[in-house]
Design a protein around this motif. Structure first.
Motif, PDB file in Angstrom:
ATOM      1  N   ASP A 137       0.832  -1.201   0.000  1.00  0.00           N
ATOM      2  CA  ASP A 137       0.000   0.000   0.000  1.00  0.00           C
ATOM      3  C   ASP A 137       0.873   1.261   0.000  1.00  0.00           C
ATOM      4  O   ASP A 137       0.603   2.221  -0.732  1.00  0.00           O
ATOM      5  CB  ASP A 137      -0.878  -0.018   1.261  1.00  0.00           C
ATOM      6  N   ASP A 138       1.930   1.232   0.809  1.00  0.00           N
ATOM      7  CA  ASP A 138       2.844   2.386   0.890  1.00  0.00           C
ATOM      8  C   ASP A 138       3.581   2.570  -0.435  1.00  0.00           C
ATOM      9  O   ASP A 138       3.804   3.699  -0.888  1.00  0.00           O
ATOM     10  CB  ASP A 138       3.873   2.182   2.009  1.00  0.00           C
ATOM     11  N   ILE A 139       3.980   1.458  -1.060  1.00  0.00           N
ATOM     12  CA  ILE A 139       4.693   1.542  -2.346  1.00  0.00           C
ATOM     13  C   ILE A 139       3.745   2.089  -3.413  1.00  0.00           C
ATOM     14  O   ILE A 139       4.117   2.968  -4.203  1.00  0.00           O
ATOM     15  CB  ILE A 139       5.255   0.153  -2.746  1.00  0.00           C
ATOM     16  N   LEU A 140       2.515   1.597  -3.418  1.00  0.00           N
ATOM     17  CA  LEU A 140       1.545   2.060  -4.424  1.00  0.00           C
ATOM     18  C   LEU A 140       1.232   3.547  -4.241  1.00  0.00           C
ATOM     19  O   LEU A 140       0.971   4.257  -5.215  1.00  0.00           O
ATOM     20  CB  LEU A 140       0.252   1.234  -4.345  1.00  0.00           C
ATOM     21  N   ASP A 141       1.286   4.022  -3.012  1.00  0.00           N
ATOM     22  CA  ASP A 141       1.030   5.453  -2.785  1.00  0.00           C
ATOM     23  C   ASP A 141       2.116   6.302  -3.447  1.00  0.00           C
ATOM     24  O   ASP A 141       1.878   7.448  -3.824  1.00  0.00           O
ATOM     25  CB  ASP A 141       0.964   5.753  -1.279  1.00  0.00           C
ATOM     26  N   VAL A 142       3.297   5.711  -3.623  1.00  0.00           N
ATOM     27  CA  VAL A 142       4.400   6.450  -4.263  1.00  0.00           C
ATOM     28  C   VAL A 142       4.388   6.249  -5.773  1.00  0.00           C
ATOM     29  O   VAL A 142       4.499   7.206  -6.538  1.00  0.00           O
ATOM     30  CB  VAL A 142       5.767   5.976  -3.689  1.00  0.00           C
ATOM     31  N   GLU A 143       4.229   4.987  -6.211  1.00  0.00           N
ATOM     32  CA  GLU A 143       4.400   4.754  -7.648  1.00  0.00           C
ATOM     33  C   GLU A 143       3.191   4.097  -8.315  1.00  0.00           C
ATOM     34  O   GLU A 143       3.307   3.611  -9.431  1.00  0.00           O
ATOM     35  CB  GLU A 143       5.692   3.956  -7.914  1.00  0.00           C
ATOM     36  N   GLY A 144       2.055   4.086  -7.611  1.00  0.00           N
ATOM     37  CA  GLY A 144       0.857   3.488  -8.195  1.00  0.00           C
ATOM     38  C   GLY A 144       0.121   4.460  -9.105  1.00  0.00           C
ATOM     39  O   GLY A 144       0.445   5.653  -9.169  1.00  0.00           O
TER      40      GLY A 144
ATOM     41  N   GLY B 203      -8.161   3.942  -7.689  1.00  0.00           N
ATOM     42  CA  GLY B 203      -9.481   4.498  -7.361  1.00  0.00           C
ATOM     43  C   GLY B 203      -9.412   5.522  -6.250  1.00  0.00           C
ATOM     44  O   GLY B 203     -10.416   5.857  -5.613  1.00  0.00           O
ATOM     45  N   LYS B 204      -8.212   6.024  -5.965  1.00  0.00           N
ATOM     46  CA  LYS B 204      -8.031   7.064  -4.939  1.00  0.00           C
ATOM     47  C   LYS B 204      -6.744   7.816  -5.250  1.00  0.00           C
ATOM     48  O   LYS B 204      -5.919   7.345  -6.041  1.00  0.00           O
ATOM     49  CB  LYS B 204      -7.974   6.443  -3.537  1.00  0.00           C
ATOM     50  N   ALA B 205      -6.573   8.971  -4.578  1.00  0.00           N
ATOM     51  CA  ALA B 205      -5.394   9.788  -4.867  1.00  0.00           C
ATOM     52  C   ALA B 205      -4.121   9.107  -4.387  1.00  0.00           C
ATOM     53  O   ALA B 205      -4.144   8.328  -3.432  1.00  0.00           O
ATOM     54  CB  ALA B 205      -5.542  11.132  -4.167  1.00  0.00           C
ATOM     55  N   THR B 206      -3.002   9.403  -5.058  1.00  0.00           N
ATOM     56  CA  THR B 206      -1.693   8.893  -4.605  1.00  0.00           C
ATOM     57  C   THR B 206      -0.877  10.062  -4.039  1.00  0.00           C
ATOM     58  O   THR B 206      -1.295  11.220  -4.114  1.00  0.00           O
ATOM     59  CB  THR B 206      -0.911   8.253  -5.774  1.00  0.00           C
ATOM     60  N   GLY B 207       0.275   9.743  -3.490  1.00  0.00           N
ATOM     61  CA  GLY B 207       1.166  10.783  -2.972  1.00  0.00           C
ATOM     62  C   GLY B 207       0.686  11.396  -1.661  1.00  0.00           C
ATOM     63  O   GLY B 207       1.238  12.396  -1.189  1.00  0.00           O
ATOM     64  N   MET B 208      -0.324  10.790  -1.048  1.00  0.00           N
ATOM     65  CA  MET B 208      -0.920  11.386   0.154  1.00  0.00           C
ATOM     66  C   MET B 208      -0.011  11.226   1.380  1.00  0.00           C
ATOM     67  O   MET B 208       0.008  12.077   2.257  1.00  0.00           O
ATOM     68  CB  MET B 208      -2.290  10.748   0.456  1.00  0.00           C
ATOM     69  N   ASP B 209       0.735  10.106   1.423  1.00  0.00           N
ATOM     70  CA  ASP B 209       1.572   9.856   2.606  1.00  0.00           C
ATOM     71  C   ASP B 209       2.633  10.942   2.741  1.00  0.00           C
ATOM     72  O   ASP B 209       2.855  11.477   3.831  1.00  0.00           O
ATOM     73  CB  ASP B 209       2.236   8.468   2.505  1.00  0.00           C
ATOM     74  N   GLU B 210       3.270  11.258   1.606  1.00  0.00           N
ATOM     75  CA  GLU B 210       4.330  12.273   1.657  1.00  0.00           C
ATOM     76  C   GLU B 210       3.713  13.639   1.979  1.00  0.00           C
ATOM     77  O   GLU B 210       4.230  14.396   2.807  1.00  0.00           O
ATOM     78  CB  GLU B 210       5.081  12.310   0.321  1.00  0.00           C
ATOM     79  N   LYS B 211       2.566  13.901   1.331  1.00  0.00           N
ATOM     80  CA  LYS B 211       1.890  15.188   1.546  1.00  0.00           C
ATOM     81  C   LYS B 211       1.556  15.381   3.032  1.00  0.00           C
ATOM     82  O   LYS B 211       1.640  16.481   3.568  1.00  0.00           O
ATOM     83  CB  LYS B 211       0.606  15.194   0.695  1.00  0.00           C
ATOM     84  N   CYS B 212       1.136  14.294   3.676  1.00  0.00           N
ATOM     85  CA  CYS B 212       0.727  14.381   5.090  1.00  0.00           C
ATOM     86  C   CYS B 212       1.880  14.071   6.039  1.00  0.00           C
ATOM     87  O   CYS B 212       1.660  13.922   7.248  1.00  0.00           O
ATOM     88  CB  CYS B 212      -0.436  13.432   5.365  1.00  0.00           C
ATOM     89  N   ASN B 213       3.106  13.970   5.483  1.00  0.00           N
ATOM     90  CA  ASN B 213       4.280  13.678   6.322  1.00  0.00           C
ATOM     91  C   ASN B 213       4.122  12.418   7.153  1.00  0.00           C
ATOM     92  O   ASN B 213       4.475  12.393   8.332  1.00  0.00           O
ATOM     93  CB  ASN B 213       4.558  14.856   7.275  1.00  0.00           C
ATOM     94  N   LYS B 214       3.548  11.386   6.578  1.00  0.00           N
ATOM     95  CA  LYS B 214       3.306  10.159   7.343  1.00  0.00           C
ATOM     96  C   LYS B 214       4.552   9.271   7.392  1.00  0.00           C
ATOM     97  O   LYS B 214       5.301   9.204   6.419  1.00  0.00           O
ATOM     98  CB  LYS B 214       2.173   9.353   6.698  1.00  0.00           C
ATOM     99  N   THR B 215       4.720   8.597   8.505  1.00  0.00           N
ATOM    100  CA  THR B 215       5.777   7.587   8.569  1.00  0.00           C
ATOM    101  C   THR B 215       5.259   6.339   7.854  1.00  0.00           C
ATOM    102  O   THR B 215       4.183   5.837   8.181  1.00  0.00           O
ATOM    103  CB  THR B 215       6.106   7.224  10.036  1.00  0.00           C
TER     104      THR B 215
END
Ligand code: GRG
Length: 308
Positions: free
Chosen positions: A228-235, A241-253
């Protein structure tokens, strides 16, 4: 049946059962069924029910028997997604390729739809426990054990607990240990419980087979979060069916922020290999259940390679 056909069969069976367990009632509160069904019946990979049916099959239990529990888990999962998408949490606009529940029906109705799915889940699991008691009166306690485990996996010792650590960790760098606990609870608990239910249903808790299956599920749970974390970066947002790049945007570990993209991929691969080793051991124990063991192998690979 080959893997893809079996996976599709399990998913379609889940859709049919969910539709059956959640009929659109024509009463004064009928708008809630629209919101519940909108989020529940709009796709989703149905991985949690698939895990319940496939491990039950290995233990000689039919998908019909575990269906109420499998559907209850999917309802709890959907409630968690509805609430996670709310402005007070992740504030997301799209989920499963459509507007999030609150964007479509408003916040109050989305909160209620989530609440109603969570409570409906326990009503349906209760039906499963009654069916189990009718089938095996001398083993009726297994239904109660399943209900207790289901509640624990969803609540403060499980998914909700993980969500709390996640929320409190926003804008902070979590230690690797805390992050792993977070994932085991937030994502892992609901991916382990389908297997735990099969094991409880079969009366195989604390047996070598039961322990192997739980280890398989826990490994998949962690692997699922890493993917899931990998797909948020390169999915691909369209496929997801949802936005990507959210983890970095929200400064999530995340696994990617802690170990880097390549490190996260290596951990995912290692975890998948461990799952495959467990499947080899299960094949030795169940030489007559070749098809069921092969399905669990293919499932681990499918989750490693998934693009949504
Ligand atoms: C609000 C109590 C509460 C908990 C929320 C599940 C969750 C906790 C948050 C969702 C955010 C997230 C990315 C969680 C980690 C992985 C996960 C559960 C992804 C979604 O599950 P899939 O991929 O979704 O199985 P589908 O749509 O296929 O069912």
């Amino acid at each position: 049946m080959n893997f893809k056909a079996q996976l599709q069969d399990y998913a379609s069976f889940t859709d049919m059962k969910l539709d059956f367990y959640l009929p659109p009632l024509d009463n004064d509160q009928k708008s809630i069924y629209e919101a519940m069904r909108y989020s529940l019946l709009c796709g989703g990979k149905r991985i949690r029910p698939v895990l319940a049916y496939s491990t039950a099959a290995l233990l000689g239990i039919s998908k019909e028997d575990v269906a109420p529990f499998a559907c209850a888990i999917e309802m709890i999962h959907t409630y968690s997604l509805i609430h996670d998408d709310l402005p007070a949490m992740d504030n997301d606009d799209y989920r499963r390729g459509q507007l999030t529940c609150h964007k479509k029906f408003g916040e109050a109705q989305a909160i209620l739809a989530g609440d109603a799915l969570l409570t409906k889940a326990f009503e349906i699991a209760g039906i499963g426990a009654i069916e189990l008691a009718n089938k095996m009166p001398e083993q009726a306690v297994r239904g109660a054990l399943i209900l207790r485990a289901l509640a624990a996996s969803a609540g403060s010792e499980g998914m909700v607990g993980g969500q709390v650590i996640d929320l409190e960790g926003e804008e902070k760098v979590l230690s690797k240990e805390t992050h792993e606990t977070l994932c085991a609870l937030k994502t892992g608990a609901l991916l382990t419980i389908p297997v735990q239910i099969s094991v409880l249903y079969a009366g195989m808790t604390n047996t070598p087979v039961g322990d192997l299956l739980i280890r398989y599920a826990q490994g998949l749970g962690l692997a699922f979060q890493i993917k899931d974390d990998i797909l948020d970066v390169e999915g691909d947002a369209k496929l997801l069916g949802k936005a990507t790049g959210m983890d970095e945007k929200c400064n999530k570990t995340t696994f990617v922020s802690l170990y880097g993209l390549e490190g996260a991929k290596a951990r995912l691969k290692a975890l998948t290999e461990e799952s495959l080793e467990i499947c080899d051991q299960l094949s030795d124990i169940f030489p007559e259940r070749t098809e069921q063991c092969a399905f669990l192998r293919e499932l681990a690979i499918f989750l490693l390679e998934r693009n949504h």
